[in-house]
Design a protein around this motif. Structure first.
Motif, mmCIF file in Angstrom:
data_model
loop_
_atom_site.group_PDB
_atom_site.id
_atom_site.type_symbol
_atom_site.label_atom_id
_atom_site.label_comp_id
_atom_site.label_asym_id
_atom_site.label_seq_id
_atom_site.Cartn_x
_atom_site.Cartn_y
_atom_site.Cartn_z
ATOM 1 N N GLY A 8 -11.158 14.088 -9.968
ATOM 2 C CA GLY A 8 -12.137 13.028 -10.136
ATOM 3 C C GLY A 8 -11.900 11.820 -9.252
ATOM 4 N N LEU A 9 -10.812 11.782 -8.518
ATOM 5 C CA LEU A 9 -10.550 10.676 -7.598
ATOM 6 C C LEU A 9 -11.125 11.027 -6.232
ATOM 7 N N SER A 10 -11.480 10.027 -5.472
ATOM 8 C CA SER A 10 -12.065 10.280 -4.153
ATOM 9 C C SER A 10 -11.013 10.866 -3.210
ATOM 10 N N PRO A 11 -11.448 11.712 -2.292
ATOM 11 C CA PRO A 11 -10.501 12.286 -1.316
ATOM 12 C C PRO A 11 -9.760 11.212 -0.515
ATOM 13 N N PHE A 12 -10.438 10.121 -0.193
ATOM 14 C CA PHE A 12 -9.804 9.024 0.544
ATOM 15 C C PHE A 12 -8.665 8.421 -0.274
ATOM 16 N N PHE A 13 -8.900 8.209 -1.561
ATOM 17 C CA PHE A 13 -7.883 7.639 -2.450
ATOM 18 C C PHE A 13 -6.705 8.595 -2.601
ATOM 19 N N ILE A 14 -6.971 9.877 -2.739
ATOM 20 C CA ILE A 14 -5.922 10.890 -2.880
ATOM 21 C C ILE A 14 -5.052 10.918 -1.624
ATOM 22 N N LYS A 15 -5.690 10.893 -0.462
ATOM 23 C CA LYS A 15 -4.926 10.891 0.795
ATOM 24 C C LYS A 15 -4.112 9.616 0.941
ATOM 25 N N GLY A 16 -4.673 8.501 0.512
ATOM 26 C CA GLY A 16 -3.937 7.233 0.558
ATOM 27 C C GLY A 16 -2.692 7.263 -0.312
ATOM 28 N N ILE A 17 -2.822 7.842 -1.511
ATOM 29 C CA ILE A 17 -1.665 7.984 -2.398
ATOM 30 C C ILE A 17 -0.610 8.860 -1.743
ATOM 31 N N GLY A 18 -1.036 9.988 -1.200
ATOM 32 C CA GLY A 18 -0.097 10.910 -0.565
ATOM 33 C C GLY A 18 0.631 10.285 0.611
ATOM 34 N N ILE A 19 -0.117 9.599 1.451
ATOM 35 C CA ILE A 19 0.493 8.955 2.618
ATOM 36 C C ILE A 19 1.477 7.874 2.185
ATOM 37 N N SER A 20 1.105 7.073 1.195
ATOM 38 C CA SER A 20 2.009 6.005 0.752
ATOM 39 C C SER A 20 3.273 6.582 0.117
ATOM 40 N N GLU A 21 3.165 7.698 -0.593
ATOM 41 C CA GLU A 21 4.359 8.307 -1.180
ATOM 42 C C GLU A 21 5.258 8.919 -0.114
ATOM 43 N N ILE A 22 4.673 9.535 0.906
ATOM 44 C CA ILE A 22 5.478 10.087 2.008
ATOM 45 C C ILE A 22 6.185 8.964 2.758
ATOM 46 N N LEU A 23 5.456 7.891 3.062
ATOM 47 C CA LEU A 23 6.070 6.751 3.751
ATOM 48 C C LEU A 23 7.155 6.108 2.893
ATOM 49 N N GLY A 24 6.911 6.022 1.595
ATOM 50 C CA GLY A 24 7.914 5.450 0.697
ATOM 51 C C GLY A 24 9.175 6.287 0.638
ATOM 52 N N ALA A 25 9.013 7.597 0.535
ATOM 53 C CA ALA A 25 10.180 8.485 0.510
ATOM 54 C C ALA A 25 10.942 8.420 1.825
ATOM 55 N N THR A 26 10.215 8.358 2.926
ATOM 56 C CA THR A 26 10.857 8.231 4.235
ATOM 57 C C THR A 26 11.600 6.902 4.331
ATOM 58 N N GLY A 27 10.986 5.853 3.804
ATOM 59 C CA GLY A 27 11.612 4.532 3.822
ATOM 60 C C GLY A 27 12.846 4.432 2.948
ATOM 61 N N LEU A 28 12.959 5.300 1.947
ATOM 62 C CA LEU A 28 14.165 5.322 1.124
ATOM 63 C C LEU A 28 15.341 5.939 1.853
ATOM 64 N N VAL A 29 15.076 6.933 2.668
ATOM 65 C CA VAL A 29 16.148 7.731 3.259
ATOM 66 C C VAL A 29 16.508 7.291 4.680
ATOM 67 N N VAL A 30 15.519 7.161 5.541
ATOM 68 C CA VAL A 30 15.765 6.982 6.976
ATOM 69 C C VAL A 30 16.524 5.697 7.313
ATOM 70 N N PRO A 31 16.153 4.534 6.786
ATOM 71 C CA PRO A 31 16.876 3.312 7.194
ATOM 72 C C PRO A 31 18.371 3.359 6.893
ATOM 73 N N GLU A 32 18.738 3.841 5.723
ATOM 74 C CA GLU A 32 20.159 3.927 5.376
ATOM 75 C C GLU A 32 20.852 5.045 6.142
ATOM 76 N N ALA A 33 20.173 6.159 6.339
ATOM 77 C CA ALA A 33 20.791 7.303 7.021
ATOM 78 C C ALA A 33 21.123 6.988 8.472
ATOM 79 N N PHE A 34 20.249 6.253 9.137
ATOM 80 C CA PHE A 34 20.450 5.957 10.552
ATOM 81 C C PHE A 34 20.856 4.504 10.804
ATOM 82 N N ASN A 35 21.060 3.739 9.736
ATOM 83 C CA ASN A 35 21.451 2.334 9.827
ATOM 84 C C ASN A 35 20.503 1.525 10.716
ATOM 85 N N ILE A 36 19.217 1.798 10.539
ATOM 86 C CA ILE A 36 18.177 1.075 11.262
ATOM 87 C C ILE A 36 17.384 0.274 10.234
ATOM 88 N N ALA A 37 17.466 -1.012 10.266
ATOM 89 C CA ALA A 37 16.773 -1.900 9.335
ATOM 90 C C ALA A 37 16.970 -1.456 7.886
#
Length: 90
Positions: A8-37
């Motif tokens: 029942g949610l719009s495809p745009f909203f669903i994609k936005g949720i997915g993208i934000s969760e992928i970016l969030g998960a990446t932001g949890l791991v990558v900065p600490e793993a590579f000591n970049i910001a």
């Protein structure tokens, strides 16, 4: 049957949720793993934590109580990571 949290949610909203969760998960791991910001790790954790209450409300309204519990656990873990990175690992 199963996970209907995006039904029942719009495809745009669903994609936005997915993208934000992928970016969030990446932001949890990558900065600490590579000591970049590494400041991005707690910021990402807080941003992911911000999404979880809204997801929990949607799942609760759809009577997906297992997903609500998962959202609460992820919320608590994100808050823990954010505060641990800010106060204990600097």
């Amino acid at each position: 049957m199963g996970q209907t949290g995006v039904e029942g949610l719009s495809p745009f909203f669903i994609k936005g949720i997915g993208i934000s969760e992928i970016l969030g998960a990446t932001g949890l791991v990558v900065p600490e793993a590579f000591n970049i910001a590494p400041v991005l790790t707690p910021v990402s954790a807080l941003c992911l934590a911000l999404i979880m209450p809204f997801a929990a409300v949607i799942h609760y309204k759809r009577r997906e109580y297992r997903s609500v519990v998962i959202n609460v656990v992820v919320f608590c873990l994100c808050i823990f990571v954010a505060f641990a990175r800010v106060f204990f690992y600097r």
